[in-house]
Design an enzyme around this catalytic site. Structure first.
Site, PDB file in Angstrom:
ATOM      1  N   GLU A 429      28.967  53.867  58.547  1.00  0.00           N
ATOM      2  CA  GLU A 429      28.262  52.945  57.654  1.00  0.00           C
ATOM      3  C   GLU A 429      27.914  51.665  58.414  1.00  0.00           C
ATOM      4  OE1 GLU A 429      30.802  51.642  54.499  1.00  0.00           O
ATOM      5  OE2 GLU A 429      29.368  50.155  53.765  1.00  0.00           O
ATOM      6  N   ASP A 502      33.426  51.656  55.273  1.00  0.00           N
ATOM      7  CA  ASP A 502      34.286  50.487  55.080  1.00  0.00           C
ATOM      8  C   ASP A 502      35.314  50.735  53.988  1.00  0.00           C
ATOM      9  OD1 ASP A 502      33.065  49.003  56.995  1.00  0.00           O
ATOM     10  OD2 ASP A 502      31.670  48.007  55.620  1.00  0.00           O
ATOM     11  N   ASP A 504      36.037  49.379  51.271  1.00  0.00           N
ATOM     12  CA  ASP A 504      35.738  48.600  50.069  1.00  0.00           C
ATOM     13  C   ASP A 504      34.945  49.464  49.083  1.00  0.00           C
ATOM     14  OD1 ASP A 504      33.233  48.814  51.141  1.00  0.00           O
ATOM     15  OD2 ASP A 504      33.048  46.706  51.717  1.00  0.00           O
ATOM     16  N   ASP A 506      31.782  49.518  48.221  1.00  0.00           N
ATOM     17  CA  ASP A 506      30.542  50.073  48.765  1.00  0.00           C
ATOM     18  C   ASP A 506      30.836  51.268  49.671  1.00  0.00           C
ATOM     19  OD1 ASP A 506      28.800  48.490  47.463  1.00  0.00           O
ATOM     20  OD2 ASP A 506      28.331  47.180  49.175  1.00  0.00           O
TER      21      ASP A 506
END
Ligand code: 0RA
Length: 643
Positions: A429, A502, A504, A506
């Site tokens: 990503e 990541d 998180d 997203d």
């Protein structure tokens, strides 16, 4: 006479019993699949299945499951109670037989559709063998009977402990911590199965109570409407094409067939099939019969009603299943389960039975509900047109991708080795993390493909749109396999495809989305075990030259404590929280996440990919509310995606 021959009658049977349960303790996975979380929960299902059998026989309408503070479980039902009289041929009380003899189920005459097959139906003696302690209370004939066991061995013989009014069975067990690698019950996993059972057995009330301090709660599952409510629940976040699910139910040739189905405005298909309450993930003859009847009936109605007169095509199976949510539940007396996970129905007679039930039931329904019929046919026709567009789009992808001598994507930093079995590709990503990965990797066998942002909403989009998406096309080209009907696993350029996002929301979203794409369009890659998820650390804990990487808060605190309390004294322990992969330098990324010698990567299994795909619908469905709720609830990164 030798000593061995002297051992006869009751003693001999006892020895057999101990041998049987000892075999279960020695090779538990053979009986319950695994000793991880899945096997642990299977113990509960095994006991509950016995109570459900009692409900199917018509003698029980309440099952209560309790998770106690010590992670022991009680399952209580109001059935007839396990028999307590001496079994005519086995010469021990029925309840002792059920709890100490493998496959004792067949020794009782309980004429019903038994939950058996796959890992189900191994018997409660298996639960007993794998429990530290198990106690059973049987209420029958106005008396309460009691018996207790430890690791399968009787420690308290059957005796009467008091008087009671009703009938029923209570089983309380504590899984043996020496056997299971995971001993904490997950409320949501239990609730999921119990909810499903309540839908599959209408009128049955199942309660789940959690008494543990950190997750105290209680729920009651009861579905008067059975499968109709199941489908409504599946469709809660979608826009249905017609207000009420279509219900077809009948008993034919001793097979109980129940089907509820409803179309929605989306493009996905979601068909769940069950045989004797067991989810037949791998399908089988019942599903084949259903599919062929659905295609035939809708085509026939379309021709008869004139909708297809001008069109010179027929509707394919995929066309008539676009936007379909369906639950097919059948009960058969002698199910034959086949397939890798024993979740594929093999009974050949079932295909014709389901086919004729659906042909009749559905054509009658369509005749009687012309406006629903119209909506379904319009939908299938537009699917057929899109199918043609998709064929053209695929051809375009084939021409533009490497499949016919085209070029690999410019963003791909390929590896130098050629043998796919040795090669891996990281789907990363973001460009900055991609940059670090390119510098940190071992370029001989590791390729890096950076991906930009949210790729695409695969679920909602049709295949022609998906294939015209830049990022998706890049992935397809890079993997070399083609897609959909053109997919060829032997063309895969890497045998490890590692998703690295990541830690998180997203990142979780992008990972879900990629898994959904693979699940929908390249399923064989998951089946082959080629898809993995990277596990980057969440924290770096350091003091002076000493540093540790922590993958969760507990680890972080342990390292912090270790460094802080070390002989060099307390203080100045630095804790860095990685918000994204981009915050790690190439060397750190290699050490923590990419070095095969030290990294952890999780292999994605079909089940977790399927779950991701379902989750994806929640996230990307038409309704906004579930999406908001998800983000609130899952703001924390979910680590062990495939356990
Ligand atoms: C064998 C025979 C009968 C009932 C059961 C087993 C039975 C087992 C379990 C396990 C949990 N709950 C249960 N309830 C019943 C039939 C007994 C009869 O004929 O009365």
């Amino acid at each position: 006479m030798t000593r061995i021959e002297k051992v006869t009658g009751y003693d001999a049977e006892q020895i057999q019993v101990l041998k049987g349960l000892e075999a279960v303790r020695r090779r538990p996975a053979m009986y319950i699949g695994s000793t991880s979380s899945r096997g642990l929960h299977h113990l509960v299902y095994e006991v509950v299945d016995n109570s459900v059998d009692e409900a199917l026989a018509g003698f029980c309408d309440r099952i209560e499951v309790t998770v106690h503070p010590d992670d022991s479980i009680t399952v209580q039902d109001n059935g007839r109670g396990i028999p307590v009289d001496i079994h005519p041929t086995e010469k021990i009380p029925g309840v002792e037989l059920a709890l100490t003899v493998l496959h004792a189920g067949g020794k009782f005459d309980r004429s019903t559709y038994k939950v058996s097959g796959g890992l189900h139906g191994v018997g409660i003696s298996v639960v007993n063998a794998l429990s530290d302690r198990l106690e059973v209370c049987v209420d029958r004939d106005g008396q309460r009977y009691h018996m207790a066991f430890a690791r399968g061995e009787t420690i308290k013989k059957l005796n009467v402990t008091g008087k009671v009014k009703g009938t029923g069975t209570i089983v309380r067990f504590k899984p043996d911590t020496a056997i299971f690698t995971e001993t904490r019950f997950d409320y949501d996993i239990l609730a999921g199965r119990l909810r499903e059972l309540s839908y599959l057995n209408k009128g049955l009330t199942i309660t789940l109570s959690d008494e543990r301090a950190d997750s105290t709660r209680e729920e009651t599952f009861f579905a008067k409407g059975g499968l109709v409510q199941f489908v409504e629940w599946l469709n809660q976040n979608r826009k249905p094409l017609h207000p009420k699910p279509i219900l077809i139910e009948t008993v034919r040739d001793d097979v109980d067939v129940q089907i509820a189905l409803q179309y929605d405005a989306g493009y996905a298909e979601n068909t769940l099939t069950f045989v004797n309450n067991i989810n037949t993930h791998e399908g089988g003859t019942h599903l084949t019969g259903f599919k062929s009847a659905l295609t035939r009936t809708i085509n026939e109605y379309a021709k008869k009603s004139g909708a297809l007169k001008k069109a010179d095509f027929t509707l394919s199976g995929d066309d008539v299943r676009e936007g379909l949510s369906c639950v097919l539940s059948i009960k058969v007396r002698e199910p034959q389960f086949e397939g890798q996970t024993k979740t594929k129905l093999g009974n050949s007679e079932v295909e014709g039975i389901v086919k004729s039930v659906v042909n009749e039931g559905l054509s009658t329904y369509l005749e009687e509900h012309p406006s629903v019929a119209r909506a379904v046919i319009d939908k299938a026709c537009s699917a057929a047109l899109a199918r043609e567009a998709a064929r053209k789009a695929r051809e375009l992808v084939r021409r533009k991708s490497g499949l016919e001598g085209g070029l690999l994507p410019g963003k791909l930093a390929d590896c130098s080795l050629q043998d796919p079995a040795l090669c891996e590709v990281y789907l990363v990503e973001g460009d900055s993390a991609g940059g670090s990965a390119k510098q940190g990797r071992d370029r001989s066998f590791q390729a890096i493909l950076p991906l930009r942002g949210k790729i695409l909403n695969v679920q909602k989009a049709r295949i022609d749109k998906i294939l015209s998406n830049e990022e998706i096309r890049t992935i397809i080209t890079c993997l070399g396999t083609g897609v959909g009907e053109d997919f060829k696993i032997e063309e895969a350029r890497y045998h490890k495809i590692i998703i690295m996002t990541d830690a998180d929301v997203d990142g979780a979203h992008i990972r879900t989305l990629l898994l959904t794409f693979f699940y929908k369009e390249m399923q064989a890659l998951i089946e082959a075990g080629y898809i993995y998820i990277a596990q980057p650390p969440l924290f770096r804990v350091a003091k002076g030259k000493e540093e540790y990487y922590a993958y969760d808060e507990v680890e972080r605190d342990e390292y912090a404590k270790r460094l802080g309390n070390g002989e060099s004294g307390r203080g100045n322990v630095g804790i860095q929280r990685y918000k994204g992969l981009g915050e790690m330098n190439p060397d750190q990324l290699w050490k923590t996440t990419m070095d095969p010698a030290t990294r952890t990567i999780l292999k994605v299994e079909m089940e977790s990919a399927r779950e991701a795909s379902e989750l994806f619908e929640t996230l990307m469905g038409d309704e906004v509310e579930p999406r908001r709720k998800f983000i609130e609830e899952h703001a924390k990164y979910v680590r062990n995606l495939d356990v």
